[in-house]
Design a protein around this motif. Structure first.
Motif, PDB file in Angstrom:
ATOM      1  N   THR A   1       0.854  -1.178   0.000  1.00 22.48           N
ATOM      2  CA  THR A   1       0.000   0.000   0.000  1.00 22.48           C
ATOM      3  C   THR A   1       0.888   1.225   0.000  1.00 22.48           C
ATOM      4  O   THR A   1       1.820   1.317   0.794  1.00 22.48           O
ATOM      5  CB  THR A   1      -0.913   0.017   1.240  1.00 22.48           C
ATOM      6  OG1 THR A   1      -1.667  -1.184   1.265  1.00 22.48           O
ATOM      7  CG2 THR A   1      -1.849   1.194   1.221  1.00 22.48           C
TER       8      THR A   1
ATOM      9  N   SER B   1      -3.537   0.170  -3.216  1.00 24.14           N
ATOM     10  CA  SER B   1      -2.955  -1.058  -2.684  1.00 24.14           C
ATOM     11  C   SER B   1      -2.989  -2.128  -3.762  1.00 24.14           C
ATOM     12  O   SER B   1      -3.786  -2.071  -4.700  1.00 24.14           O
ATOM     13  CB  SER B   1      -3.712  -1.527  -1.442  1.00 24.14           C
ATOM     14  OG  SER B   1      -5.024  -1.900  -1.776  1.00 24.14           O
TER      15      SER B   1
ATOM     16  N   SER C   1      -2.211  -6.533  -4.161  1.00 16.84           N
ATOM     17  CA  SER C   1      -1.852  -7.776  -3.487  1.00 16.84           C
ATOM     18  C   SER C   1      -1.594  -8.860  -4.513  1.00 16.84           C
ATOM     19  O   SER C   1      -2.146  -8.854  -5.607  1.00 16.84           O
ATOM     20  CB  SER C   1      -2.949  -8.207  -2.520  1.00 16.84           C
ATOM     21  OG  SER C   1      -4.150  -8.438  -3.213  1.00 16.84           O
TER      22      SER C   1
END
Length: 52
Positions: free
Chosen positions: A6, A11, A13
């Motif tokens: 982030t 952000s 992932s």
């Protein structure tokens, strides 16, 4: 396992399988995903992760 980054605004992932060894295609896909998110080449990501 999920690795997350982030930067305060956005952000990102990446899911990392919990296998002892990753297949080359799986690792390549993860590197490609990170490279696309960061706007760099896959080679740059590989150098940062694994050295030159």
């Amino acid at each position: 396992m999920t690795l997350a980054r982030t930067d305060g605004v956005e952000s990102h992932s990446v899911t990392v399988p919990r296998h002892r060894a990753l297949r080359v295609g799986t690792l390549g896909g993860m590197v490609g995903d990170v490279a696309e998110h960061l706007g760099v080449t896959q080679d740059e990501v590989r150098r940062e992760l694994f050295g030159s």
